[in-house]
Scaffold this active site. Structure first.
Site, PDB file in Angstrom:
ATOM      1  N   SER A  10      12.639  -8.405  -5.011  1.00  0.00           N
ATOM      2  CA  SER A  10      11.949  -7.116  -5.052  1.00  0.00           C
ATOM      3  C   SER A  10      12.359  -6.347  -3.800  1.00  0.00           C
ATOM      4  CB  SER A  10      10.444  -7.348  -5.105  1.00  0.00           C
ATOM      5  OG  SER A  10       9.787  -6.400  -4.322  1.00  0.00           O
ATOM      6  N   ARG A  46       5.276   4.669   3.910  1.00  0.00           N
ATOM      7  CA  ARG A  46       4.076   4.663   3.066  1.00  0.00           C
ATOM      8  C   ARG A  46       3.103   5.807   3.333  1.00  0.00           C
ATOM      9  NH1 ARG A  46       6.608   2.375  -0.794  1.00  0.00           N
ATOM     10  NH2 ARG A  46       6.563   0.113  -0.890  1.00  0.00           N
ATOM     11  N   ASP A  79       6.593  -2.323 -12.161  1.00  0.00           N
ATOM     12  CA  ASP A  79       5.150  -2.191 -11.925  1.00  0.00           C
ATOM     13  C   ASP A  79       4.648  -0.779 -12.181  1.00  0.00           C
ATOM     14  OD1 ASP A  79       4.702  -4.829 -11.251  1.00  0.00           O
ATOM     15  OD2 ASP A  79       5.019  -4.504  -9.106  1.00  0.00           O
TER      16      ASP A  79
HETATM   17  N1  ARG Z   1       6.626  -6.852   4.894  1.00  0.00           N
HETATM   18  C1  ARG Z   1       7.146  -5.531   4.990  1.00  0.00           C
HETATM   19  C2  ARG Z   1       6.092  -4.564   5.394  1.00  0.00           C
HETATM   20  O1  ARG Z   1       4.946  -4.899   5.356  1.00  0.00           O
HETATM   21  C3  ARG Z   1       7.914  -5.123   3.778  1.00  0.00           C
HETATM   22  C4  ARG Z   1       7.156  -4.701   2.599  1.00  0.00           C
HETATM   23  C5  ARG Z   1       8.082  -4.504   1.471  1.00  0.00           C
HETATM   24  N2  ARG Z   1       7.450  -3.885   0.372  1.00  0.00           N
HETATM   25  C6  ARG Z   1       7.875  -4.009  -0.869  1.00  0.00           C
HETATM   26  N3  ARG Z   1       7.199  -3.379  -1.782  1.00  0.00           N
HETATM   27  N4  ARG Z   1       8.897  -4.747  -1.206  1.00  0.00           N
HETATM   28  O2  ARG Z   1       6.353  -3.461   5.776  1.00  0.00           O
END
Ligand code: ARG
Length: 414
Positions: free
Chosen positions: A184, A105, A25
């Protein structure tokens, strides 16, 4: 003050800083941004402990067309300012998810903004889709830290399917990375998140080859492993008496607990973005540390502190999961939680065996546990009179209500 929503009006963009993981991506993002805006793209890869080859990622960025690339080692900051507060808060989202991705994040967003400032960029970009929580976490942080920077989310904007995206990459000569064909992955020191179409069936067991950190219980060693984890002010500082920094403790436990089958999480998660999803995580160190920490808090706190802390922890965890790291209440709760953790020092003894994790012993420096009080064989007993007095006063509210209501009902009230 900038007008709300200004950040999403995206004309005249000349220099963009992109959060670059090296995956498909964000690789396509580089080229797409250049073609769409005829702009310079600067890439930033933030090292939060994911097992990646950062030199290769840098090479990819330049190959695809980045004018400049930064690799930022943020491991220490991640451990001290994000993971440590999460430990003190026992941050299991909905009782299960130890918040790996959610913690990283806002830190990645902060680093991207720092580079955007340094480079005089007019926009920042990320590679999240419109269905995940991560877009929220990135953009909330960016909105707060840099209200004048434009925000671009190419994957949300370009409207390509995965297949079209691969076509696009091929047609531009973008090397398609060694992506895991079926899953992923988002990994950092604290957890490995696994997503993929075959996991979207909540009845299907997680296939073994999706896992990298946790050994399936049936293949774990036949002998239990005992570990002693020592805490100081809520943070682990020693394993089996040996002093280590927190990053080393996390790496060590990811290995040891993972080998014994501990740390696989499979649950149905309420996403911030409006639907439930089946989520799979590997987080051996996080699970081990939280469980030990919770136990040490229980022997330390008064019942009032303990009950209050359950509530506060959940509030903190929900805010962080929902991407509201910058919310003032999160910081205020942090201070309170840190203050309460002042008393959480001591040793927790754990037993790990074929996917099971048990606290088998604990000793708190400030424990409010008193063996003499608890002991049935010797030690202090309240007198008969003291016990009677206590029971009468303790129960009187309830007993009064019980009889009053019965009387009213037998008088014909419904
Ligand atoms: N559901 C989890 C969260 O919201 C994991 C997110 C995983 N992200 C990813 N880009 N694979 O923190």
């Amino acid at each position: 003050m900038h007008k709300f929503g200004d950040q999403y009006t995206n004309s005249n963009i000349s220099r963009v800083v992109l959060a670059f993981s090296g995956g498909l991506d964000t690789s396509v993002c580089i080229r797409w941004l250049i073609e769409k805006y005829n702009c310079e793209v600067i890439t930033v890869t933030v090292d939060v402990g994911q097992p990646e080859n950062f030199e290769e990622i840098e090479e990819r960025a330049y190959k695809i067309g980045a004018v400049k690339h930064y690799t930022i080692d943020a491991k220490r900051e991640f451990v001290e300012e994000y993971i440590a507060p999460a430990i003190r808060a026992n941050a299991f989202y909905e009782g299960k998810y130890p918040l790996g991705t959610a913690l990283a994040r806002p830190l990645i967003a902060k680093k991207v903004v720092e580079i955007a400032r340094k480079e005089g960029a007019d926009a920042v970009a990320h590679g999240c889709t419109s269905k995940g929580n991560d877009q929220v976490r990135f953009e909330v942080t960016i909105r707060a830290l840099a209200p004048d920077l434009k925000i671009l989310a190419p994957v949300r904007m370009w409207g390509m399917t995965r297949a079209e995206e691969i076509e696009y990459a091929k047609s531009r000569g973008i090397p398609i990375p060694e992506i895991h064909k079926r899953f992923s992955i988002d990994a950092n020191l604290w957890s490995r998140s696994i997503e993929g179409p075959e996991l979207d069936d909540p009845m299907a067991e997680v296939p073994e080859d999706a896992l990298e950190w946790v050994t399936p219980p049936e293949k774990a060693p036949d002998k239990p492993l005992y570990i002693e984890l020592e805490f100081e002010r809520g943070i682990p500082v020693k394993i089996n008496g040996e002093k280590m920094d927190l990053e080393t403790i996390i790496r060590t436990l990811n290995k040891l607990a993972g080998q014994h089958g501990v740390g696989l999480i499979d649950h149905i998660e309420n996403r911030t973005v409006g639907f439930k999803s089946r989520e799979v995580y590997e987080a051996p160190a996080a699970v081990t540390i939280y469980e030990a920490h919770k136990d040490l808090e229980k022997i330390t706190y008064t019942p009032h502190e303990w009950r209050f802390k359950q509530f506060v922890d959940q509030l903190w965890t929900d805010l962080v999961y929902q991407g509201l790291w910058i919310e003032p209440l999160r910081e205020e709760l942090d201070k309170l939680i840190e203050e309460m953790n002042r008393w959480v020092s001591g040793v927790v003894r754990l037993k790990l065996y074929k996917g099971g994790l048990w606290v088998v012993g604990r000793e708190g420096v400030y424990a409010s546990y008193d063996k003499d009080l608890a002991d049935y064989f010797k030690g202090w007993y309240p007198s008969d009179e003291e016990a009677r007095g206590f029971i009468i006063m303790h129960s009187q509210h309830s007993v009064t209500a019980y009889w009053k209501r019965r009387r009213m009902m037998s008088n014909g009230r419904s």
